[in-house]
Design an enzyme around this catalytic site. Structure first.
Site, short mmCIF file in Angstrom:
data_model
loop_
_atom_site.label_atom_id
_atom_site.label_comp_id
_atom_site.label_asym_id
_atom_site.label_seq_id
_atom_site.Cartn_x
_atom_site.Cartn_y
_atom_site.Cartn_z
N GLU A 24 2.51 -1.44 2.49
CA GLU A 24 2.53 -0.07 1.97
C GLU A 24 1.09 0.26 1.61
O GLU A 24 0.53 -0.32 0.68
CB GLU A 24 3.49 0.01 0.78
CG GLU A 24 3.96 1.41 0.50
CD GLU A 24 3.11 2.08 -0.54
OE1 GLU A 24 2.16 2.79 -0.14
OE2 GLU A 24 3.36 1.86 -1.72
N LYS A 60 1.46 -11.99 -6.62
CA LYS A 60 0.10 -11.91 -7.16
C LYS A 60 -0.21 -10.49 -7.61
O LYS A 60 -0.33 -9.58 -6.80
CB LYS A 60 -0.94 -12.33 -6.13
CG LYS A 60 -2.32 -12.44 -6.79
CD LYS A 60 -3.49 -12.36 -5.84
CE LYS A 60 -3.95 -10.94 -5.56
NZ LYS A 60 -4.69 -10.31 -6.66
N GLU A 93 -9.20 8.56 1.77
CA GLU A 93 -8.48 8.39 0.52
C GLU A 93 -9.47 8.09 -0.61
O GLU A 93 -10.21 7.11 -0.55
CB GLU A 93 -7.47 7.25 0.65
CG GLU A 93 -6.62 7.09 -0.61
CD GLU A 93 -5.58 5.98 -0.47
OE1 GLU A 93 -5.91 4.92 0.06
OE2 GLU A 93 -4.44 6.20 -0.93
#
Lengths: 491, 308
Positions: free
Chosen positions: A268, A194, A399
């Site tokens: 990840e 996906k 982040e």
């Protein structure tokens, strides 16, 4: 170096005319369907969403929105292909198919690069010189492993896992598809992939390549959609393995959902890498490294060097040189061959970045942006640095996933190492020094999966990639990348 | 007091503070400049700028007054069938040919550059080098291209090299001094950077890569390192120093890459013949050919451009 009054001027005078990459050679359909069982099929409920060009907010194509039933169809197709064909194929035959994908991708590299830049906003220079060649390299590399698994795992028998459900992000759409699909196929698994909802087009182009390569139907299936589609895929009971690249938050949800199921997974996730510059570094090349570390792909890079730790004796010099260098970065049309920094991937991401700019300023950080003129249409953020920030600032901790760098100074080696490690993440890091011993000392102490010395953001299919702590679980790439797609047993 | 003693009173720059250079990083930066795509009007403008920055050069033992006169004619009349072209910046010859060039260039504002200081090796006494310089200036050179004593530099005798440049600068009087580092003999980019700093502090108006007699001559890598040294020197002192890559730049495309590098390293203030030169003999014709192609759409045969 004293604070310089003698500034260089980069505006006015001789300038570069637009050098747009032609789009005559690319073929985009008005509407894209799901790729299931080797065919392009409409989604059951007939729902579609738009994929837009973030550089001008124009619609590029309508893309199928897969629901649970569609995902189920895809998983069934993958299971059928796994049982019926792919797991029984001699390994060298699997390799041939993967080599074929790699070659076709190379032949159509220009088309892939142009579509990647149109759909995602990244500069054509990067999609042409980095994304597409690296994606092809990954297929070539893992194609080579397909019939050599006995050498990868000597003394043991490597068996495929079955069906892999793979969910990939929008920052490197084609490259991430390659990272996921190539090792899975090489080890004998079949795949349901996906792509991200803002950047599905190159994955759908890849579906065309896979069809052209004559892969048996169902070996690779591509379902498009947003978070719901992804959730349906990773929680599907007939999936044997989940591979996910994306945010740490979603990674946590996936890990929770998979707990106790026995399914294998690799995640990840995010990063907040420190780029550490010592006073004995080659300063001018280190400044280039900072630029590549944080402004590559608009900072939409999980391993971006988004924190700069610079030794105080050279801090003023480094920051002045960085500011000067930022003035020469060309921000604008991703399709222009001279563009250094393209469009922010989506309105949502731009909003997130801008909220961090405000947080950073509110917390007392000193913000500096390049004077680049931004286009009026589309999503843009000028390259930005924050100084006067500390470990307790949110722009240092969290982040941002944009072209925003937080700069801190340090005095001693130990202080640098402590600050670099003082983050929930641990994906990558950078060390800049002329002393080899210092490189080794630093890299041994840094808790991060990838550490670059005197360079940054270098990728190679043979090199494993992955994180410590909240940056993820497992490794992709290289020999280690095979491990995630095999079950090891006695010979 | 001798010239040598006067020079000694000038302080050496602190070479320990000169940043080191990472060759891999330099290669990468250079590759980035080379991906810049220069098209249409900006290409034409760049090509004309390149022409105006050329030091048209002949430095052969077999040079004759006739050849030098030919070269000067070319310097003034690059390609008269195409109106509106600039003339080159200077003609560069040996000291014994300066007078010939001066006569041939009378009435133009093309500079006369002369190599001096026992060019190209520099293997002579300081007295001879200074005489060589004075002779060229007396004959009419308004730019002097000197060579550094590479042997002394490599041996670490920076004081000697520095003093020599100071002395030659003094001997130049009003003439501009270009200091040739002969980077092909320096071996590392770290040394190129140190030699650049030394030359600028000693009074160089220009720093120059090569004599053209040693391979490799100019490369984008050494030129970038020298441009970065010029930038740091300017930031520190406020004095602009010019840059001249010489030898090995024979195509318009490569010359444009140099301009891109110049623009993105030092900015627009340096984008003129006052601050940047190409030392070249065959570059002009390739640039002319590209200019004709830019306007006509066709490449013309090399025989339609004068070879002087």
């Amino acid at each position: 170096m004293a604070t310089p009054q003698n500034k260089l001027a980069f505006d006015g005078g001789w300038d570069y005319d637009p050098a747009p990459e032609s789009t005559d050679h690319i073929k985009l359909q008005k509407r894209y369907e799901l790729f299931i069982g080797g065919e392009f099929v409409a989604p059951g409920k007939g729902r579609y969403f738009d994929s837009i060009n973030p550089a001008n907010e124009k619609k590029l194509a309508r893309v199928a929105d897969a629901d649970e039933a569609d995902v189920d169809r895809a998983v069934q197709a993958a299971r059928k292909a796994y049982k019926g064909v792919w797991s029984r194929l001699p390994a060298k035959e699997r390799g041939k198919y993967i080599f074929r994908i790699a070659r076709i991708m190379q032949e159509r590299a220009r088309e892939f690069a142009a579509i990647e830049s149109l759909d995602g906003g990244k500069p054509i220079r990067e999609s042409r010189d980095v994304d597409v060649p690296l994606a092809a390299a990954h297929f070539f590399y893992y194609a080579g492993w397909a019939d050599k698994l006995e050498y990868a795992f000597p003394g043991r028998r490597a068996r495929p896992l079955g069906v892999a459900g793979q969910v990939i992000p929008w920052n490197f759409p084609l490259l991430m598809a390659a990272w996921k699909i190539a090792p899975a196929l090489a080890c004998g698994n079949t795949v349901v992939l996906k792509p991200a909802e803002t950047t599905p087009l190159t994955a759908l182009k890849l579906a065309e390549v896979i069809a052209d390569a004559g892969l048996p139907p169902g070996v690779v299936n591509i379902v498009t959609g947003a978070g719901k589609t992804g959730a349906a895929l990773v929680t599907h009971p007939d999936i044997d393995k989940v591979a996910f690249t994306g945010s740490t938050n979603v990674g946590r949800i996936i890990q929770r959902a998979l707990a106790g199921t026995g399914k294998r997974y690799t995640l990840e996730l995010g990063g907040k890498a420190a780029n550490v510059i010592f006073e004995d570094a080659a300063i001018d090349q280190a400044v280039e490294g900072i630029v590549n570390g944080i402004f590559f792909n608009q900072g939409h890079v999980c391993c971006a060097g988004s924190r700069l730790l610079v030794q105080e004796s050279v801090a003023d010099e480094v920051i002045e040189k960085l500011k000067s260098r930022m003035e020469t970065l060309i921000v604008g049309d991703p399709m222009d061959k001279n563009t250094d920094i393209g469009a922010i991937n989506s309105a949502m991401q731009l909003e997130k970045i801008e909220s961090y700019l405000k947080i950073g300023a509110d917390e007392g950080g000193e913000m500096h942006q390049s004077s680049a003129r931004l286009p009026s249409k589309g999503y843009w953020c000028a390259p930005t640095i924050f100084t006067n920030v500390a470990q307790s600032n949110r722009v240092v901790q969290e982040e941002i996933f944009g072209p925003v760098l937080a700069i801190q100074t340090f005095r001693t080696f130990d202080e640098a190492l402590t600050k670099a490690n003082n983050t929930p993440y641990g994906l990558s890091g950078g060390v800049w020094t002329d002393k080899g011993a210092k490189i080794f000392k630093m890299t041994q102490g840094l808790r991060a999966g990838v550490i670059w010395a005197n360079t940054f953001n270098k990728f190679d299919p043979t090199s494993p990639f992955g994180g410590y702590k909240e940056s993820g679980v497992g490794r992709e790439g290289g020999l280690h990348g095979l491990d995630a797609y095999v079950r090891l047993g006695a010979e | 007091m001798s010239v040598h003693a006067v020079a000694k009173s000038l302080p050496l720059p602190d070479l320990a503070r000169v940043p080191t250079v990472d060759e891999v990083g330099v290669d990468e930066r250079v590759a980035r400049f080379q991906t810049r795509s220069i098209k249409t009007a900006s290409k034409l403008e760049a090509l004309k700028l390149v022409l105006s920055m050329i030091d048209l050069t002949t430095l052969e033992g077999q040079d004759t007054p006739g050849k030098v006169r030919q070269l000067c004619q070319k310097a003034i009349h690059l390609h008269d069938s195409f109106p509106g072209l600039p003339h080159v910046a200077a003609v560069c010859v040996y000291p014994s040919m300066v007078e010939v060039a001066k006569r041939a260039l009378q009435g133009t504002d093309i500079n006369i550059a002369s190599v001096a200081t026992a060019f190209p090796s520099g293997m002579s006494s300081r007295a001879v080098k200074l005489d060589d310089t004075r002779m060229a200036v007396a004959a009419g050179a308004n730019e002097i291209d000197m060579v550094i004593s590479r042997g002394k530099f490599l041996a670490g005798d920076y004081r000697y090299v520095f003093d020599e440049i100071v002395a030659v600068k003094e001997a130049c009087g009003g003439a501009h001094l270009k200091v040739i580092l002969e980077t092909g003999e320096l071996g590392t980019l770290d040394r190129v950077r140190r030699a650049s700093v030394l030359a600028m502090h000693a009074g160089a108006d220009f720093i120059k890569t090569s004599t053209g007699k040693i391979q490799p001559a100019a490369t984008m890598q050494v030129t970038l390192v020298m441009l970065l040294a010029i930038r740091d020197y300017y930031v520190e002192t406020g004095r602009m120093v010019g840059m001249k890559p010489a030898g090995g730049i024979s195509t318009a495309k490569l010359a444009i890459h140099y301009l891109v590098m110049l623009r993105e390293t030092l900015g627009n203030a340096w984008m003129s013949p006052e601050w940047f030169r190409f030392g070249a003999s065959s570059l002009a014709n390739d640039v002319l050919m590209q200019i004709m192609k830019q306007t006509s759409g066709y490449y013309q045969s090399a025989d339609y451009f004068s070879k002087d």
